[in-house]
Design a protein around this motif. Sequence first.
Motif, PDB file in Angstrom:
ATOM      1  N   GLY A  73       0.489  -0.747   0.277  1.00  0.00           N
ATOM      2  CA  GLY A  73       0.520  -0.200  -0.005  1.00  0.00           C
ATOM      3  C   GLY A  73       1.204   1.384   0.191  1.00  0.00           C
ATOM      4  O   GLY A  73       0.435   1.906  -1.091  1.00  0.00           O
ATOM      5  N   ARG A  74       1.833   1.269   0.908  1.00  0.00           N
ATOM      6  CA  ARG A  74       2.675   2.890   0.775  1.00  0.00           C
ATOM      7  C   ARG A  74       3.505   2.321  -0.482  1.00  0.00           C
ATOM      8  O   ARG A  74       3.929   3.239  -0.870  1.00  0.00           O
ATOM      9  N   LEU A  75       3.955   1.794  -1.553  1.00  0.00           N
ATOM     10  CA  LEU A  75       4.659   1.608  -2.039  1.00  0.00           C
ATOM     11  C   LEU A  75       3.795   2.217  -3.597  1.00  0.00           C
ATOM     12  O   LEU A  75       4.522   2.836  -4.653  1.00  0.00           O
ATOM     13  N   GLN A  76       2.360   1.113  -3.291  1.00  0.00           N
ATOM     14  CA  GLN A  76       1.398   2.565  -4.865  1.00  0.00           C
ATOM     15  C   GLN A  76       1.741   4.165  -4.577  1.00  0.00           C
ATOM     16  O   GLN A  76       1.476   4.511  -5.878  1.00  0.00           O
ATOM     17  N   THR A  77       1.407   4.426  -3.220  1.00  0.00           N
ATOM     18  CA  THR A  77       1.017   5.928  -2.469  1.00  0.00           C
ATOM     19  C   THR A  77       3.116   6.829  -4.035  1.00  0.00           C
ATOM     20  O   THR A  77       2.914   7.347  -3.805  1.00  0.00           O
ATOM     21  N   LEU A  78       3.633   5.139  -3.079  1.00  0.00           N
ATOM     22  CA  LEU A  78       4.995   6.691  -3.494  1.00  0.00           C
ATOM     23  C   LEU A  78       5.832   6.313  -4.928  1.00  0.00           C
ATOM     24  O   LEU A  78       5.547   7.196  -5.445  1.00  0.00           O
ATOM     25  N   LEU A  79       4.431   5.485  -5.360  1.00  0.00           N
ATOM     26  CA  LEU A  79       4.645   5.176  -6.402  1.00  0.00           C
ATOM     27  C   LEU A  79       4.011   5.081  -7.638  1.00  0.00           C
ATOM     28  O   LEU A  79       3.521   4.534  -8.201  1.00  0.00           O
TER      29      LEU A  79
END
Length: 372
Positions: A241-247
């Motif tokens: 989830g955090r990575l989809q926001t970051l990338l």
Amino acid sequence: MRVAIITDSFLPAMNGVVRSVLRVLEHLEREGHSALVICANPGAPRTVHGAMVVEVPSVGLPGYTEVRVPLPSATRLRAVLAAFAPDVVHLASPFGLGGTAARAANGLGLPVVAVYQTDIAGFASRYPLTARIGTAQEAAWWRVEAIHRRAELTLAPTATVAEQLRARGIPRTRVWARGVDDVFDPARRDPALRARLAPHGEVLVGYVGRLAPEKRLEDLAVLTGVPATRLVVVGDGPSRGRLQTLLPDAAFLGQLSGERLAAAVASLDVFVHTGEHETFCQAAQEALASGVPVVAPAAGGLRDLVDPSRTGWLYAPGDLAGLRAHVADLAGDAAKRRALGEAARERTRGRTWSVLCGQLVDYYRDAVAVAV
């Protein structure tokens, strides 16, 4: 031979430890050996490749329930081993369950082969639960060392990691690498998948593996804006989830396996790994076998796996400018990508699971001989 395999991680979870255990079980069944698996995963199948599976109680690690904290009964574990009467006990990446099993095996006079496969101490520094504890890494090393000193043989995945273990005082250490499935092949490159992921002919830069804190996947953000590229992420885990926001512009394909995974890997142009605590990195080897050059940190087993300027590039751990520069270099030079990819494919020829598991059985026999 009769082989008892003890593993903290097993089906239905899927990671590097589980995959290697499955390949070993396949080999043992094919060659007529008998196997038992003792694991800490709820929902594990009763049998796998002819081996009976015994589950011990466990609880999930807070924030990452796929990682199990075993709660084994030493008495029951000893009874299960005694009933099976193995010639050798194989500890797969031992830590929680492996420590109890090592003591039980020693008490029964059973030879032990401990396979070092996970940098537990390094991982401890990446999780909020343990990173706040100043002695977490040394405490983890203390337990790892104690377990491996109980073994007749310790098997490290690369020469670099073997030297690190010897420097920690772990004796009787040898190298046992990992095989690569023949499904990973440049011929698996999928034009339809590439057209969907790179509709304007972008260079596909991809990561494959667990989406978890120890992989340092936030470092992938430095690749944002590399001209004519698109980032592809294959895998799942607590950091997704955090990575989809970051990338936000990356393509997240989720967890893949078998031919779908092989097609995704072969369809990449550059493989990137950002983890600094890899004892081997099977995903990188699968990329090399698929003819895809690898960019990774010069740390752990990756130092032995990637040959700089021949099969990919290594950057100094933490040097994100170096990571970006190497990816940009390959992204802008199709001829170089092709040359490195061909060399990568050639370097992995012969690294079959059949050959590597045959070597493992020889190590089992060595451990039995040492224990006599």
